[in-house]
Design an enzyme around this catalytic site. Structure first.
Site, PDB file in Angstrom:
ATOM      1  N   GLY A   1      42.751 -10.699   3.325  1.00 23.91           N
ATOM      2  CA  GLY A   1      41.731 -11.267   2.836  1.00 23.91           C
ATOM      3  C   GLY A   1      40.197 -10.652   3.289  1.00 23.91           C
ATOM      4  O   GLY A   1      40.462 -10.070   4.218  1.00 23.91           O
TER       5      GLY A   1
ATOM      6  N   GLY B   1      35.867 -11.605   1.149  1.00 23.43           N
ATOM      7  CA  GLY B   1      35.058 -12.211   0.657  1.00 23.43           C
ATOM      8  C   GLY B   1      34.133 -12.111   0.522  1.00 23.43           C
ATOM      9  O   GLY B   1      33.949 -10.619   1.357  1.00 23.43           O
ATOM     10  N   GLY B   2      33.020 -12.357   0.082  1.00 21.89           N
ATOM     11  CA  GLY B   2      31.646 -12.343   0.611  1.00 21.89           C
ATOM     12  C   GLY B   2      31.290 -12.094   1.335  1.00 21.89           C
ATOM     13  O   GLY B   2      30.034 -11.352   1.658  1.00 21.89           O
TER      14      GLY B   2
ATOM     15  N   ASP C   1      31.146 -24.355   2.256  1.00 22.07           N
ATOM     16  CA  ASP C   1      31.759 -23.785   1.556  1.00 22.07           C
ATOM     17  C   ASP C   1      33.566 -24.666   1.505  1.00 22.07           C
ATOM     18  O   ASP C   1      33.781 -23.054   2.213  1.00 22.07           O
ATOM     19  CB  ASP C   1      31.794 -22.074   2.488  1.00 22.07           C
ATOM     20  CG  ASP C   1      32.605 -20.754   1.203  1.00 22.07           C
ATOM     21  OD1 ASP C   1      31.590 -21.571   0.158  1.00 22.07           O
ATOM     22  OD2 ASP C   1      33.204 -19.593   1.433  1.00 22.07           O
TER      23      ASP C   1
ATOM     24  N   GLY D   1      32.845 -11.452   4.630  1.00 17.53           N
ATOM     25  CA  GLY D   1      33.871 -10.746   5.476  1.00 17.53           C
ATOM     26  C   GLY D   1      34.826 -10.212   5.234  1.00 17.53           C
ATOM     27  O   GLY D   1      35.670 -11.138   4.145  1.00 17.53           O
ATOM     28  N   THR D   2      35.183 -10.311   6.400  1.00 15.96           N
ATOM     29  CA  THR D   2      37.124  -9.102   6.038  1.00 15.96           C
ATOM     30  C   THR D   2      37.907 -10.093   6.707  1.00 15.96           C
ATOM     31  O   THR D   2      37.792 -10.313   8.482  1.00 15.96           O
ATOM     32  CB  THR D   2      37.489  -8.293   6.495  1.00 15.96           C
ATOM     33  OG1 THR D   2      36.220  -6.880   5.274  1.00 15.96           O
ATOM     34  CG2 THR D   2      38.917  -7.685   6.504  1.00 15.96           C
ATOM     35  N   VAL D   3      39.216 -10.626   6.655  1.00 15.19           N
ATOM     36  CA  VAL D   3      40.066 -11.049   7.714  1.00 15.19           C
ATOM     37  C   VAL D   3      41.217 -10.164   7.986  1.00 15.19           C
ATOM     38  O   VAL D   3      42.232  -9.364   7.008  1.00 15.19           O
ATOM     39  CB  VAL D   3      40.722 -12.873   7.349  1.00 15.19           C
ATOM     40  CG1 VAL D   3      41.665 -13.311   7.852  1.00 15.19           C
ATOM     41  CG2 VAL D   3      39.556 -13.546   7.106  1.00 15.19           C
TER      42      VAL D   3
END
Length: 754
Positions: A432, A434-435, A550, A437-439
């Site tokens: 993943g 997103g705005g 969120d 960070g990274t997973v």
């Protein structure tokens, strides 16, 4: 009328005596006051500590002899001389009752023009407490005297109280109009009270509201003057006051040289200001009766967190008269809150690295490559140590040390553990992006699958808030909340480690054309109910409450059974227990963002309710919350949904093929609930607890019950928990509230609905 106020005064004084007795009893218990061996320790409900005693051989001398006799009501009452004792304190005070004096005009003249009373305790061992008592005279034609001995000489003082009518007498004032008062001087003993009226007008001018004059010594916090007392004190024969007591007539300097000095072991001698002799008190770290030979016992400070300053109560070590603190393994310091505390000892790692470097230099002195590697390693260790402290690692370690026996304790992972788990953060491990960070997906050494969140930025001013949120989130153990397992603080931006959920996000299942098969209505309703339950837990069960901030479909993960798991708490906030809202920098995802929060920056739990309402609309319509592929008036899904309700076009915007005809009533109820969740004002929205109850009620209703709504209305209300009674309206109602203001909202982070 006077009798009523008189009873009121008595009640107020007795309540004060009771509370004073309770406080003194607590101190006596703490001091473990006790009598000599084989001597009575109590008279009724009053403890009799040595040097006082009941019976021959149980007291220090005749001054401290206590008579325990039955009063008129059958209760045992202790007396010293003619003084009735209420409480004896090891700290040197006696609570007692002293007689009042009064002179009255019965209408035909004064019954007496003079009256007196005496405190019959003749020894200098007892003095009137100058810090806890006042001398009071009450009346409008009164002057009173107090006689006694001070420093073995006669002493007297007096005050007078004059007033012409009751209207000029002030409530709470003893300035000489209706009431006068004097401070008690130090070392005053052998007290006698006298009151005269023959120098004035015998109360003849004030007889209608003040037939009597009164005088008494009273415990100061138990008396507050009222004009009513001018006519209502006649039945108050005794008033509470406090005596101070000491041992002998010599101060510590001389008493300690005498054979009759009685302060026991582990005690010190004290010279009180108000008294002729000395007192004993236990040394710091000891408690008990200092007048007994072995009366002062060691206090185990480790049994009470309020008595020690150790950072962890479990690391408190009791010693004779004191205590010490220790630090856990790999920590250094004194372990005290008021000292060096405990800090993580990275010096050992540093020394190991240096020693290894020296060894390589000796063996490979000619190799510049090895020298470079050693220097680089040292810099890396220092950098990790700096990041660890910068990211609040010391604070978190201390917090975790206090919870080391907790099942839900978070773990602090090292950089090496997470590098190994993700194959050095290989791009194939990314699941993943997103705005925020990274997973990455990783596998720990114990074979557990985990998701590792690497944020793109961190607010260094909010480190303490970040640590508190890590602690709070790690202790949440709910089937519908992704479990936070721990974090790594040795990198510039902290890494968060969560349990891994395998079946993707709700957003992927709803909107990716090449994604999994379409989600049935029954499954959507199940996901909605479980998500609501998770948010309700965060809002209501967590302490302090947690606002996710969120909530969106891409943050709802699904396992193989389509069980919902709320995830990504990267921007969540704790709401203090004493607040219902908190001001923050606006964060979230456009399309799900609460308009009220966007305008005011005041974050509340109702902000999550709004975002959840958008998810309900998403489940009903199958549309993304914000899309530039739709016409401009349909760009915002929430605004488009409200417009459709206002124009009675709900059926047009619902996703097709949501199930058989009998699902229509469920769809209608969910639409009603979604509408209430996205009310413009947060106060008009339901709580997540109410939302959960409604959704669970809808799930419990058998599909067949929707065929004939009227015949099952009672069952329907019961299963819905009657939570929607205050919102009984139809989806097709013509609402005047449409979020036109959303067109003017400031743009924030946008990630295409993810």
């Amino acid at each position: 009328m006077g009798g009523t106020y008189n009873k009121l005064l008595v009640q107020v004084i007795w309540v004060g005596v009771i509370f004073s007795g309770m406080a003194t009893a607590a101190l006596a218990e703490a001091a473990n006051g006790s009598a000599l061996l084989n001597c009575p320790n109590w008279c009724g409900d009053v403890e009799i500590p040595y040097p006082f005693g009941i019976g021959e051989g149980c007291y220090l001398n005749k001054n401290f002899s206590v008579n325990c006799t039955k009063s008129w009501d059958g209760r045992l009452r202790p007396q010293v001389g003619d003084v009735i004792i209420q409480q004896i304190s090891i700290q040197g005070q006696i609570d007692m009752f002293m007689n009042t004096v009064e002179v009255c005009n019965n209408g035909s003249g004064l019954s007496k023009n003079f009256q007196s009373t005496r405190l019959r305790v003749s020894s200098n061992a007892f003095t009137i407490s100058n810090t806890q008592n006042l001398f009071i005279a009450v009346g409008c034609d009164t002057y009173a005297f107090l006689y006694g001995n001070q420093n073995n000489e006669d002493f007297s003082m007096g005050c007078m109280s004059i007033c012409q009518n009751q209207s000029i007498v002030l409530n709470g004032s003893c300035s000489g109009m209706g009431c006068c008062w004097l401070e008690i001087p130090e070392r005053l003993s052998n007290v006698r009270l006298e009151i005269y009226t023959n120098s004035y007008r015998n109360h003849t001018k004030v007889l209608n509201f003040n037939p009597c004059g009164y005088a008494f010594v009273v415990k100061k916090q138990l008396f507050m003057f009222s004009p009513i007392y001018l006519s209502s004190l006649q039945l108050n024969r005794t008033i509470p006051m406090v005596l101070d007591w000491t041992i002998g007539t010599e101060r510590c300097k001389y008493a300690q040289l005498k054979t009759d000095y009685i302060c026991g072991g582990n005690s010190t001698c004290d010279d009180p200001e108000n008294g002729y002799g000395y007192r004993c008190q236990c040394k710091k770290g000891y408690e008990g009766n200092p007048y007994l030979p072995l009366g002062c016992k060691d206090v185990n400070e480790c049994l009470n967190e309020n008595l020690n300053n150790c950072t962890s109560p479990k690391r408190c070590i009791n010693t004779e008269g004191n205590y010490t603190c220790s630090c856990p393994k790999w920590h250094s310091g004194d372990g005290r809150k008021d000292g060096e505390s405990c800090t993580l000892n990275l010096g050992l790692v540093k020394k190991t690295a240096i020693a290894s470097g020296v060894g390589f230099i000796v063996l490979l002195v000619s190799s510049s490559t090895w020298m470079y590697l050693i220097i680089k390693q040292r810099k890396l260790i220092k950098l990790r140590e700096r990041f660890f402290r910068q990211n609040g690692g010391v604070i978190l370690s201390q917090q975790l040390s206090r919870q080391e026996n907790s099942v839900q304790i978070a773990k602090i992972f090292s950089t090496e553990e997470l590098k190994k788990a993700t194959n050095n953060y290989h791009e194939n491990s990314i699941i993943g992006d997103g705005g925020f960070g990274t997973v990455y997906k990783g596998v720990l050494s114990d074979k557990r699958d985990v998701a590792i969140k690497k944020s793109k930025l961190v607010d260094k001013s909010q480190i303490e808030q970040f640590i508190n949120e890590v602690l709070a989130l790690s202790q949440i153990n709910h089937i519908n909340v992704v479990k936070l397992l721990g974090c790594c603080l040795e990198t510039e931006v902290p890494l968060l480690v969560y349990e891994f959920i395998s079946n993707g996000t709700l957003f992927e299942h709803m909107h990716h054309k090449n994604g999994p098969s379409p989600v049935s209505w029954e499954t959507r309703l199940k996901i909605a109910a479980e998500t609501a339950e998770a948010l309700s837990c965060l809002h209501s069960a967590a302490s302090p409450p947690i606002v996710h901030r969120d909530v969106k479909s891409s943050n709802i993960l699904l396992d193989g059974n389509y069980t919902a798991k709320v995830s990504d708490f990267g921007v969540s906030r704790l709401i203090p227990l004493y607040q219902i809202e908190v001001a923050t920098l606006v964060q979230g995802t456009l399309g799900y963002l609460d308009p009220e929060y966007l305008q005011t920056s005041q974050l509340t739990v109702k902000s999550d309710v709004y975002s959840f309402g958008v998810i309900l609309i998403e489940l009903l319509t199958g549309e993304k919350p914000l899309s530039f592929d739709r016409p401009e008036e349909e760009g915002s899904l929430a605004m488009y949904f409200l417009s459709a309700i206002k124009e009675d076009r709900l059926s047009e915007i619902l996703e097709q093929n949501l199930g058989p005809e009998r699902n229509k009533m469920q769809l209608k109820e969910v639409a009603n609930l979604a509408r209430r969740c996205i009310e413009l004002k947060g106060e008009d929205r339901p709580t997540m607890k109410e939302v959960t109850a409604e959704l669970e009620g809808l799930r419990k209703i058998d599909n067949r019950s929707w065929v004939n709504v009227g015949s099952n209305s009672e069952e329907r209300e019961y299963l819905l928990g009657k939570t929607s009674d205050s919102y009984k309206f139809d989806v097709a109602i013509k609402s005047s509230v449409v979020y036109d203001s959303m067109k003017d909202h400031t743009m924030v982070t946008f990630d295409g609905g993810r």
